[in-house]
Enzyme design. Structure first.
Site, PDB file in Angstrom:
ATOM      1  N   SER A 550     -47.045  16.233 -67.730  1.00  0.00           N
ATOM      2  CA  SER A 550     -45.665  16.664 -67.552  1.00  0.00           C
ATOM      3  C   SER A 550     -44.994  16.823 -68.908  1.00  0.00           C
ATOM      4  CB  SER A 550     -44.891  15.642 -66.712  1.00  0.00           C
ATOM      5  OG  SER A 550     -43.499  15.929 -66.714  1.00  0.00           O
ATOM      6  N   TYR A 563     -41.593   7.235 -64.400  1.00  0.00           N
ATOM      7  CA  TYR A 563     -42.342   8.493 -64.316  1.00  0.00           C
ATOM      8  C   TYR A 563     -42.767   8.948 -65.704  1.00  0.00           C
ATOM      9  CZ  TYR A 563     -43.386  13.396 -63.196  1.00  0.00           C
ATOM     10  OH  TYR A 563     -43.994  14.620 -63.063  1.00  0.00           O
TER      11      TYR A 563
END
Length: 671
Positions: A550, A563
């Protein structure tokens, strides 16, 4: 559609639907009739016959070659003899009628020269059992009397067509022939009669074998097959190694067959002798090669001993195949195509078959099961006597076979690659699975939601399977990898995509929130990479592991601690594994997406609503919002991530790389 064509297709479908009648893509059928000549407006006599490469069970009108009978039969007057009969195949093109249609096959002469309106040529196991029996001519007389004649082995071609036509002409009461070493041909005045005659030959031969055959033609049982669970465990342990060996010259996809026919054959005393004789019907050995590789150890031999012996046998097989080529090759022969086995037989476990794609691998196995049935039938009433090795070579390295191979479309970029995609049931994973499949890969769609995974797999056909797996479970990952190996023979490409996100501030993030995200992403990716790397190392074929990380692995966004930390962990796994696995030619790379809203399981599960609230916008505007904050002002879709995955598979000298796919977020530029 011409009535003759309608009848022909109906007959072809009914015959081809039953494997007792013929094997996949084997045999052919024809019909003769009249049609209007588009030039003269008059009637012209034509023959419609299954073209080269088609399959009777799925035959369509476009798969038929259409020829003028007068021109086809006029070729008899210019036939230059057996030594030059291959030239006649090119001459068939000058007999074709109209536009389009399939290329005429080598068996066209058999159909055109036989004076009967309808002709079938088939490869039934029962018929080939008689055709390969040592006393086939006598058995044919005993079983059929004068209704079916014997034709000694002759390579398919124009002369064989002349031979069968002469039998039909000189013996008008015959309904067909047994072709030595090959199959059967039958004919009739109507399509129904032709089909009836084909089935009469097949069923009569089958009944004779059942009523007169010895009960144990393969000899006494040496050992029993392993129990199913043990057998599958052993197969999964051996398959990657065997696939790697069978891919020495060219990469292959595998297929496992462990049905009762195979297991019984491999448990019997005579299987080494019979396997060494090889198959006989041209359709069989063109798919299975001249002979299989057979492991000569009992099922309960230690695994390390079996692995070592398979390596030895593979080296010996390659030497033997090269010697076979040298014995029979002439200066005009095509180059040797590869010395690896297409069939590997493991007593107590089953058969591994190999091909350029899943269907080819599966069909090769089906053909060897046909060969086992043929051997059983021949040995039960006589002894199995396939055609000579020199004749097998003449067909395997036939110029016409070489021409057929040249007509096969070039392979797609990922042909023979086997991909394991986690989180494959939706979003980025589903898009990646579709893209990899479109590029030729076999795909294992792994997802916690089995229904979603099955839906994607159903779209992709035979070369895709769905497996249910929670990547936080070592046991489920191990089981899923085993299923993948048993389905295709191994794994070459892993996409670590499974993930989730809980957007919370530091103070609102619980230990459970932190643990869950780290269990799914860094821990799950580690477990998947570890289990699949075992397979890749055993195969010794290299491979790719790709992490879907990501932008948040390098960018510090608000309310995103758990996250972002999990994604940073994944990103560093890429570097660590690239350094460790390079010696095995396994490349490890990553992709850093951002703002993939449409179709995303993460965004649909609440992450999207949360991020929209953080940014103070409506949720349905989130994709647009992300696009406007990028340099390119473009929304990122799952298909763009899939494109990057495919690109990484083509970068053969790249490892340890992260590719941003975020439409340009300067704060996330890699440094």
């Amino acid at each position: 559609m011409n009535p003759a064509v309608e009848e022909l297709l109906r007959r072809a479908h009914e015959l081809g639907a039953d494997p007792r009648n013929t094997n996949y893509a084997g045999g052919n059928a024809s019909a003769k009739g009249t049609a209007t000549d588009p030039v003269t407006g008059g009637e012209v006599d034509l023959m419609w016959v299954k073209g080269s490469g088609g399959d009777l069970g799925t035959l369509t009108e476009s798969g038929l070659a259409v020829l003028r009978l007068d021109r086809l039969r006029a070729l008899v007057d210019v036939f230059p003899g057996v030594e030059r009969e291959d030239e006649m195949v090119a001459a068939f093109d000058f007999c074709r009628h109209g536009l389009g249609g399939a290329a005429p096959s080598i068996d066209t002469a058999m159909h055109g020269l036989v004076d009967a309106p309808h002709v079938d040529h088939l490869h039934p196991d029962a018929g080939i059992a008689i055709a390969t029996a040592a006393d086939g001519p006598a058995l044919t007389r005993t079983i059929f009397g004068d209704r079916v004649a014997w034709v000694p082995w002759r390579r398919p071609g124009f002369q064989l067509g002349l031979d069968i036509a002469a039998i039909r002409r000189d013996n008008p009461d015959t309904i067909g022939v047994i072709l030595g070493g090959h199959g059967i041909t039958a004919w009739g005045d109507t399509s129904a009669q032709c089909q009836h005659n084909s089935l009469e030959i097949i069923q009569t031969a089958s009944t004779y074998l059942t009523q007169h055959g010895r009960p144990e033609p393969f000899g006494p049982t040496l050992f029993d097959p392993l129990p199913e669970a043990t057998r599958r465990e052993r197969a999964a342990a051996l398959f990657p190694l065997v696939r790697g060996l069978a891919s020495t010259d060219a990469p292959m996809v595998g297929h496992l067959t462990d049905n009762s026919e195979v297991l019984d054959f491999l448990s019997r005393a005579e299987h080494p002798r019979l396997a060494a004789l090889g198959t006989s019907c041209p359709d069989h050995f063109l798919r299975t090669k001249v002979a299989p590789l057979v492991l000569d150890l009992p099922p309960d031999a230690p695994l390390d001993e079996a692995i070592a012996r398979l390596r030895e046998l593979h080296a010996a097989y390659r030497d033997a195949y090269a010697a076979y080529y040298q014995r029979h090759a002439t200066p005009a022969s095509p180059p040797m195509r590869g010395a690896d086995p297409a069939i590997v037989l493991i007593p107590g476990v089953g058969m591994f078959s190999f091909g350029r794609d899943k269907q080819t691998a599966r069909v090769a196995g089906e053909f060897y099961v046909n060969a086992i049935n043929v051997m059983r039938g021949a040995e039960s009433v006589s002894s199995y006597a396939p055609i000579d090795e020199s004749e097998k070579f003449r067909i395997e390295y036939w110029d016409l076979e070489e021409a057929k191979l040249r007509r096969i479309p070039p392979p797609r970029p990922l042909a023979t690659r086997i991909a394991f995609v986690t989180g494959g049931g939706s979003g980025i994973g589903a898009a990646t699975a579709r893209r990899l499949s479109a590029e030729g890969a076999c795909v294992i769609i792994a997802d916690r939601d089995l229904t979603a995974a099955e839906k994607v797999a159903a779209e992709l056909g035979e070369s895709a399977i769905a497996v249910q797996v929670d990547v936080t479970s070592e046991e489920e990952i191990t089981a899923a990898v085993r299923i993948a190996v048993l389905a295709f023979g191994g794994i070459d490409l892993v996409v670590n995509n499974a993930g989730l996100s809980l957007s919370r501030s530091l103070l609102d993030t619980t230990a459970a929130d932190w643990d869950l995200q780290h269990q799914v992403m860094p821990r799950g990716s580690f477990l998947v990479s570890r289990e699949t790397a075992r397979v890749m190392i055993a195969q010794a074929m290299g491979g790719d592991i790709i992490y879907i990380s990501s932008k948040n692995a390098v960018f510090a966004g608000p309310n995103n601690l758990a996250y972002g930390a999990a994604k940073a962990d994944q990103a560093h796994q890429v570097r660590l594994l690239a350094a460790e696995l390079g010696e095995h030619a396994i490349r490890v790379n990553g992709i850093n997406p951002d703002g993939v809203v449409r179709g995303s399981g993460i965004f649909a599960s609440g992450w999207g609503a949360n991020r929209a609230a953080v940014y103070g916008i409506p949720e349905d505007r989130l994709g647009e919002y992300y696009a406007q904050r990028t340099l390119l002002k473009k929304e990122v879709l799952p298909e763009h991530i899939a494109q990057a995955v495919f690109l990484l598979t083509q970068l053969t000298h790249t490892t340890g790389l992260h590719i941003p796919v975020d439409a340009g977020v300067s704060a996330a530029f890699l440094r």
